[in-house]
Motif scaffolding. Structure first.
Motif, short mmCIF file in Angstrom:
data_model
loop_
_atom_site.label_atom_id
_atom_site.label_comp_id
_atom_site.label_asym_id
_atom_site.label_seq_id
_atom_site.Cartn_x
_atom_site.Cartn_y
_atom_site.Cartn_z
N THR A 17 0.81 -1.22 0.00
CA THR A 17 0.00 0.00 0.00
C THR A 17 0.84 1.27 0.00
N THR A 18 2.10 1.17 0.34
CA THR A 18 2.94 2.37 0.32
C THR A 18 3.74 2.40 -0.98
N THR A 19 3.99 3.58 -1.45
CA THR A 19 4.79 3.72 -2.67
C THR A 19 6.10 4.40 -2.32
N VAL A 20 7.10 4.01 -3.02
CA VAL A 20 8.41 4.62 -2.83
C VAL A 20 8.54 5.70 -3.90
N SER A 21 8.85 6.89 -3.48
CA SER A 21 9.00 7.97 -4.46
C SER A 21 10.34 8.65 -4.24
N TYR A 22 10.85 9.18 -5.33
CA TYR A 22 12.13 9.88 -5.28
C TYR A 22 11.90 11.30 -5.76
N ALA A 23 12.46 12.23 -5.06
CA ALA A 23 12.36 13.63 -5.47
C ALA A 23 13.33 13.88 -6.62
N GLN A 24 12.92 14.72 -7.55
CA GLN A 24 13.82 15.09 -8.62
C GLN A 24 14.89 16.01 -8.07
N LYS A 25 16.07 15.91 -8.64
CA LYS A 25 17.14 16.79 -8.22
C LYS A 25 16.84 18.21 -8.66
N ALA A 26 17.04 19.13 -7.77
CA ALA A 26 16.82 20.53 -8.12
C ALA A 26 17.90 21.00 -9.09
N ASP A 27 19.12 20.55 -8.88
CA ASP A 27 20.22 20.92 -9.75
C ASP A 27 20.51 19.78 -10.72
N GLN A 28 20.91 20.12 -11.89
CA GLN A 28 21.26 19.13 -12.89
C GLN A 28 22.63 19.47 -13.46
N HIS A 29 23.22 18.50 -14.12
CA HIS A 29 24.49 18.74 -14.79
C HIS A 29 24.31 19.84 -15.83
N LYS A 30 25.30 20.69 -15.96
CA LYS A 30 25.27 21.75 -16.97
C LYS A 30 26.47 21.56 -17.87
N TYR A 31 26.28 21.75 -19.15
CA TYR A 31 27.38 21.66 -20.09
C TYR A 31 27.10 22.62 -21.24
N TRP A 32 28.16 23.08 -21.87
CA TRP A 32 27.99 24.06 -22.94
C TRP A 32 29.17 24.00 -23.90
N LEU A 33 28.90 24.49 -25.09
CA LEU A 33 29.92 24.67 -26.12
C LEU A 33 29.91 26.14 -26.49
N GLY A 34 31.06 26.78 -26.41
CA GLY A 34 31.16 28.20 -26.71
C GLY A 34 32.08 28.44 -27.90
N VAL A 35 31.68 29.34 -28.77
CA VAL A 35 32.48 29.74 -29.93
C VAL A 35 32.58 31.25 -29.90
N GLY A 36 33.81 31.77 -29.98
CA GLY A 36 33.96 33.21 -29.86
C GLY A 36 35.04 33.79 -30.74
N LEU A 37 34.93 35.08 -30.96
CA LEU A 37 35.93 35.86 -31.69
C LEU A 37 36.32 37.05 -30.84
N GLY A 38 37.56 37.48 -31.00
CA GLY A 38 37.99 38.61 -30.21
C GLY A 38 39.37 39.09 -30.57
N LYS A 39 40.04 39.64 -29.59
CA LYS A 39 41.33 40.28 -29.82
C LYS A 39 42.27 39.94 -28.69
N SER A 40 43.44 39.49 -29.04
CA SER A 40 44.56 39.42 -28.10
C SER A 40 45.60 40.36 -28.68
N GLN A 41 46.86 40.03 -28.62
CA GLN A 41 47.84 40.86 -29.31
C GLN A 41 47.52 40.88 -30.80
N TYR A 42 46.96 39.76 -31.27
CA TYR A 42 46.52 39.62 -32.66
C TYR A 42 45.04 39.23 -32.64
N HIS A 43 44.48 38.94 -33.81
CA HIS A 43 43.09 38.48 -33.88
C HIS A 43 42.99 37.11 -33.23
N SER A 44 41.84 36.84 -32.63
CA SER A 44 41.70 35.64 -31.84
C SER A 44 40.37 34.94 -32.10
#
Length: 178
Positions: A17-44
């Motif tokens: 009669t009882t059920t086992v339940s699990y709470a969802q995690k509030a935080d999840q894994h985060k991942y990203w891919l970033g592509v950028g352009l800019g300037k260092s001493q030269y173009h970057s």
């Protein structure tokens, strides 16, 4: 025996009669891919892949950076490329990281002479000197995002024995940002 039988059925009824339940995690894994352009001493240009751990303010970043001289009147053009693995912390929209990297590229060596007419064009030829070294990369990233897309500004640098550099890139991010 009757007590054991009654205890067994009470325990079985409790499990059914009882059920086992699990709470969802509030935080999840985060991942990203970033592509950028800019300037260092030269173009970057920069490509970065980041992974942010669940329930921890830490992250891992793999970064490729290409800094090069464009439209130079000297040949060869100076190039500094880097592949870095970094570990850091996340605090709000900022990410601070450092690690280890391999830096390689082309420097100018001894002067070999002018290219074509030196008075009119001012182009000069140098000996090409290739190098490869270990460096100490560091960066500060500011990222603002929706759930899947973001934009950010990265201040980056690399301290090494051959060609140290610092720069600033504007980047577009995709991934699981929130």
């Amino acid at each position: 025996m009757t007590k054991s039988f009654a205890f067994f059925w009470a325990l079985a009824l409790l499990f059914l009669t009882t059920t086992v339940s699990y709470a969802q995690k509030a935080d999840q894994h985060k991942y990203w891919l970033g592509v950028g352009l800019g300037k260092s001493q030269y173009h970057s240009g920069m490509i970065a892949l980041g992974y942010e751990f669940v329930n921890k303010p830490t992250l891992l970043i793999a970064r490729y950076t290409d800094n090069r001289e464009l439209n130079s009147k000297n040949a060869p053009g100076i190039i500094a490329q880097e592949f870095a693995l970094m570990y850091g912390i996340r605090t709000g929209k900022f990410r601070f990281s450092t690690g280890v990297s391999n830096v390689w590229g082309i420097n100018r060596g001894t002067y070999l002479g002018p290219i074509d007419e030196p008075v009119l064009y001012g182009e000069h030829l140098y000996k090409s000197v290739r190098y490869s070294t270990v460096g100490l990369p560091a960066e500060v990233r500011f990222i603002t995002s929706t759930k899947d897309v973001g934009i950010g500004l990265t201040a980056f640098g690399n301290l090494n024995a051959k060609r140290s550099f610092v720069g600033l890139n504007l980047s577009l991010y995709v991934g699981k940002m929130k």
